[in-house]
Enzyme design. Structure first.
Site, PDB file in Angstrom:
ATOM      1  N   HIS A 277      34.351  36.253  45.137  1.00 56.56           N
ATOM      2  CA  HIS A 277      34.041  37.626  44.764  1.00 56.56           C
ATOM      3  C   HIS A 277      35.286  38.399  44.361  1.00 56.56           C
ATOM      4  O   HIS A 277      35.328  39.008  43.284  1.00 56.56           O
ATOM      5  CB  HIS A 277      33.347  38.341  45.922  1.00 56.56           C
ATOM      6  CG  HIS A 277      32.972  39.745  45.610  1.00 56.56           C
ATOM      7  ND1 HIS A 277      31.835  40.081  44.914  1.00 56.56           N
ATOM      8  CD2 HIS A 277      33.600  40.921  45.866  1.00 56.56           C
ATOM      9  CE1 HIS A 277      31.759  41.388  44.767  1.00 56.56           C
ATOM     10  NE2 HIS A 277      32.833  41.924  45.331  1.00 56.56           N
ATOM     11  N   HIS A 293      39.166  40.917  40.573  1.00 55.07           N
ATOM     12  CA  HIS A 293      40.318  41.820  40.677  1.00 55.07           C
ATOM     13  C   HIS A 293      41.657  41.101  40.587  1.00 55.07           C
ATOM     14  O   HIS A 293      42.670  41.639  41.035  1.00 55.07           O
ATOM     15  CB  HIS A 293      40.251  42.603  41.991  1.00 55.07           C
ATOM     16  CG  HIS A 293      39.051  43.484  42.094  1.00 55.07           C
ATOM     17  ND1 HIS A 293      38.910  44.643  41.376  1.00 55.07           N
ATOM     18  CD2 HIS A 293      37.910  43.349  42.823  1.00 55.07           C
ATOM     19  CE1 HIS A 293      37.738  45.200  41.658  1.00 55.07           C
ATOM     20  NE2 HIS A 293      37.118  44.433  42.525  1.00 55.07           N
ATOM     21  N   LYS A 340      32.347  45.280  32.455  1.00 52.92           N
ATOM     22  CA  LYS A 340      32.820  45.911  33.686  1.00 52.92           C
ATOM     23  C   LYS A 340      33.482  47.206  33.262  1.00 52.92           C
ATOM     24  O   LYS A 340      34.565  47.207  32.661  1.00 52.92           O
ATOM     25  CB  LYS A 340      33.801  45.023  34.441  1.00 52.92           C
ATOM     26  CG  LYS A 340      34.259  45.687  35.740  1.00 52.92           C
ATOM     27  CD  LYS A 340      34.522  44.705  36.856  1.00 52.92           C
ATOM     28  CE  LYS A 340      34.683  45.464  38.182  1.00 52.92           C
ATOM     29  NZ  LYS A 340      34.895  44.600  39.328  1.00 52.92           N
TER      30      LYS A 340
END
Length: 398
Positions: A277, A293, A340
């Protein structure tokens, strides 16, 4: 007519909100909390309720969400020198990334070869000030990141033009990364990190199948980063607080479990992990990118034509425009054709630094962790999913 259309858009979006509004600046007070801003910055949604923590995250949709754009991406182009050459989206220039060929990392444990232990002496012993102040501990990790890259020397980025969260126009003529030094991919922790990126199904809710080779890659990655200063410091810190065992072997097993053990997300058990994730990213069933990220994953996917960088998000404070030297960026991009709308990423830091920092905040911090990393004021947002990392990511405090 343009003014009328803009006015209508402003009304629909709550008064032309932008990145500055969400910091409750002097021009306009926004009722949204920092937690809500974190949801926008990360592409995540609200933290799960206790009833939801055992199986999946259920988040609230955000008013700033934009629908996905399924624009196709270019395909990979191979050459014959053992590397992969890929042009950026407008053929401005080309750059190279090593092919995903990490066979040596799939060898049995007794045949693995690791780098030497980093000799840092007493520098990995946390001080009393650091044990009582998470920001000081985080600054120490920043100082101990001996593998952090130098902008202009190890890589180059082109931030392109800025935009507001809700804007859909592509404000970047080319890729975010214009060049990364080949030597970067020969760093042991970097290359072992890259070897993990192809182990995951990006679609949230799809059950992951972990092979014995992939488990070996996971264990080898933890072993490799455990030889570095940031992870050694993390162990000393957590052991001093009674959070981790004094045994380094037990600590490494704890780290492997924390980052790689599977849990439920998107309604399917065994479909996600903290590593997948946070660092790799997932595509939700409603066509939204969640997590993702890490700058190495971004570069890898961009160079392979699966990420389309679309510009940076205007900073909250006017005049603080990112440039090629900036190492904390808030950006917008598409991944596999799914948007995103906003995400924050630390550029050029080592895998061991990010793992150490996020683990530190998970065990010793809170949901909001306001810290200083070199020149950057950062909030490390950390969501728990029971005893697991639900999500963790940086947000610029400036």
């Amino acid at each position: 007519m343009d003014g009328l259309i803009k006015g209508l858009v402003d009304v629909a979006l709550g008064g032309n909100r932008n990145h500055h509004d969400d910091d409750n600046n002097d021009e306009q007070r926004d009722e949204r909390s920092r937690s809500s801003w974190a949801e926008i910055v990360s592409g995540e949604e609200d933290r799960p309720t206790p009833q939801q923590q055992q199986e999946e995250e259920q988040w609230q949709d955000d008013a700033y969400r934009t629908t996905s754009n399924t624009r196709p991406h270019q395909s990979d182009e191979d050459n014959n020198d053992g590397w992969q050459t890929v042009g950026d989206k407008h053929s401005r220039q080309q750059h190279k990334v090593p092919k995903d060929n990490w066979n040596q990392y799939k060898l049995p444990p007794d045949e693995q070869q690791y780098s030497n232990e980093v000799e840092v002496g007493g520098r990995v012993e946390p001080s009393e000030d650091e044990l009582t102040d998470l920001s000081r501990a985080s600054e120490k990790l920043w100082d101990l990141d001996l593998n952090r890259l130098v902008p202009g020397n190890d890589y180059e980025i082109d931030c392109g033009e800025g935009k507001k969260v809700f804007q859909k126009d592509d404000m970047a003529q080319g890729s975010l990364f214009t060049w990364v030094n080949d030597d970067v991919f020969r760093k042991p922790t970097f290359s072992r990190f890259l070897s993990l990126l192809d182990n995951y199904n990006p679609h949230q809710g799809s059950k992951e199948v972990v092979t014995s080779e992939e488990r070996q890659e996971q264990a080898s990655f933890i072993e490799e980063i455990s030889r570095t200063a940031p992870i050694k410091y993390l162990h000393k810190y957590l052991a001093s607080k009674g959070i981790a065992s004094g045994s380094y072997q037990d600590f490494k097993r704890m780290m492997t479990s924390l980052w790689f053990d599977l849990y439920g997300r998107g309604g399917t058990s065994g479909s996600s992990s903290a590593f997948e994730h946070v660092f790799v990213g997932e595509i939700k069933q409603n066509n939204q990118v969640s997590g993702f990220h890490n700058w190495l994953q971004f570069y890898h996917e961009e160079a392979n034509g699966r990420v389309d960088y679309q510009g940076y998000i205007f900073p909250r404070r006017r005049g603080e425009i990112p440039d090629s030297e900036t190492q904390l960026l808030t950006i917008q991009f598409e991944w596999n054709g799914v948007l995103k709308s906003v995400s924050s990423t630390l550029i050029g830091v080592s895998p061991e630094f990010e793992v150490a920092l996020y683990t530190l905040c998970f065990y010793a911090g809170e949901e909001d962790n306001h810290i200083q990393l070199g020149p950057y004021s950062v909030n490390i947002k950390c969501y728990h999913l029971g005893d697991r990392i639900g999500s963790v990511f940086p947000i610029s405090d400036s």
